[in-house]
Design an enzyme around this catalytic site. Structure first.
Site, PDB file in Angstrom:
ATOM      1  N   THR A  48       0.855  -1.184   0.000  1.00 20.89           N
ATOM      2  CA  THR A  48       0.000   0.000   0.000  1.00 20.89           C
ATOM      3  C   THR A  48       0.896   1.241   0.000  1.00 20.89           C
ATOM      4  O   THR A  48       2.029   1.192   0.476  1.00 20.89           O
ATOM      5  CB  THR A  48      -0.953  -0.012   1.203  1.00 20.89           C
ATOM      6  OG1 THR A  48      -0.194  -0.114   2.391  1.00 20.89           O
ATOM      7  CG2 THR A  48      -1.936  -1.179   1.101  1.00 20.89           C
ATOM      8  N   THR A  50       1.286   4.422   1.487  1.00 18.55           N
ATOM      9  CA  THR A  50       1.942   5.021   2.660  1.00 18.55           C
ATOM     10  C   THR A  50       2.879   4.017   3.321  1.00 18.55           C
ATOM     11  O   THR A  50       3.992   4.364   3.721  1.00 18.55           O
ATOM     12  CB  THR A  50       0.894   5.535   3.668  1.00 18.55           C
ATOM     13  OG1 THR A  50       0.056   6.485   3.008  1.00 18.55           O
ATOM     14  CG2 THR A  50       1.557   6.191   4.865  1.00 18.55           C
ATOM     15  N   CYS A  51       2.436   2.787   3.410  1.00 21.75           N
ATOM     16  CA  CYS A  51       3.263   1.743   4.025  1.00 21.75           C
ATOM     17  C   CYS A  51       4.550   1.543   3.235  1.00 21.75           C
ATOM     18  O   CYS A  51       5.652   1.489   3.802  1.00 21.75           O
ATOM     19  CB  CYS A  51       2.487   0.430   4.102  1.00 21.75           C
ATOM     20  SG  CYS A  51       0.919   0.543   4.974  1.00 21.75           S
ATOM     21  N   SER A  52       4.425   1.411   1.930  1.00 19.90           N
ATOM     22  CA  SER A  52       5.564   1.088   1.074  1.00 19.90           C
ATOM     23  C   SER A  52       6.521   2.251   0.843  1.00 19.90           C
ATOM     24  O   SER A  52       7.729   2.040   0.731  1.00 19.90           O
ATOM     25  CB  SER A  52       5.069   0.604  -0.295  1.00 19.90           C
ATOM     26  OG  SER A  52       4.377  -0.607  -0.161  1.00 19.90           O
TER      27      SER A  52
END
Length: 162
Positions: A48, A50-52
């Site tokens: 995803t 923001t996560c990545s």
């Protein structure tokens, strides 16, 4: 269930991960964290944006500094299967310290009290974004985001608290 908080003990559960030899392993959270000062950070999902692009890189890029301040291990946990997390971890070839742990059924996320229901967005039950600092299983810092925010759970935020 109330979210995990400072002073609580990390709950125990069996999680899955691929080790350095590319072998699928199962271990309990306590076996990985007992007697150690660790960071356990959770993300809503692998791959995803923001996560990545922000959350995971913050820990990879600051891992050496975190370790120099006494952190023994850095664990990422996500409600995904271990094969997805293995593929995701391979997108960070310079990562030497962040270990990717799978909570495929969200059972550990539930034990932490950190579920995030994204069913309406087609994602099912996921994890809230969080960063925990634990010393010998006791939570010393619990930064837990609201919704999709990314304001208090980066490696930089943990470094400020060390």
């Amino acid at each position: 269930m109330a979210p995990i908080a400072v002073g609580n003990s990390l709950p125990d559960w069996t999680i899955s991960y691929f080790d350095a030899d590319d072998k699928l392993q199962e271990a309990t959270v306590h076996s990985l964290t007992a007697g150690k000062k660790v960071i356990l950070f959770g993300v809503p999902g692998a791959f995803t944006p923001t996560c990545s692009l922000q959350h995971v890189p913050s820990f990879i890029d600051n891992a050496e500094e975190l370790k120099s301040k006494g952190i023994d291990e850095i664990y990422l946990i996500s409600v995904n299967d271990p094969f997805v997390l293995k593929a995701w971890s391979q997108t960070y070839p310079h990562n030497k310290h962040v270990k990717f742990l799978a909570d495929g059924s969200a059972a550990y996320t539930h034990a932490l009290g950190l579920e995030l229901d994204l069913t309406e967005k087609g994602l099912g039950v996921r994890s809230r974004r969080f960063a925990l600092l634990a010393d010998n299983l006791e939570v010393k810092l619990a930064n837990i985001e609201e919704g999709g925010d990314f304001t208090i759970t980066s490696a930089e935020d943990i470094l400020k608290a060390l």
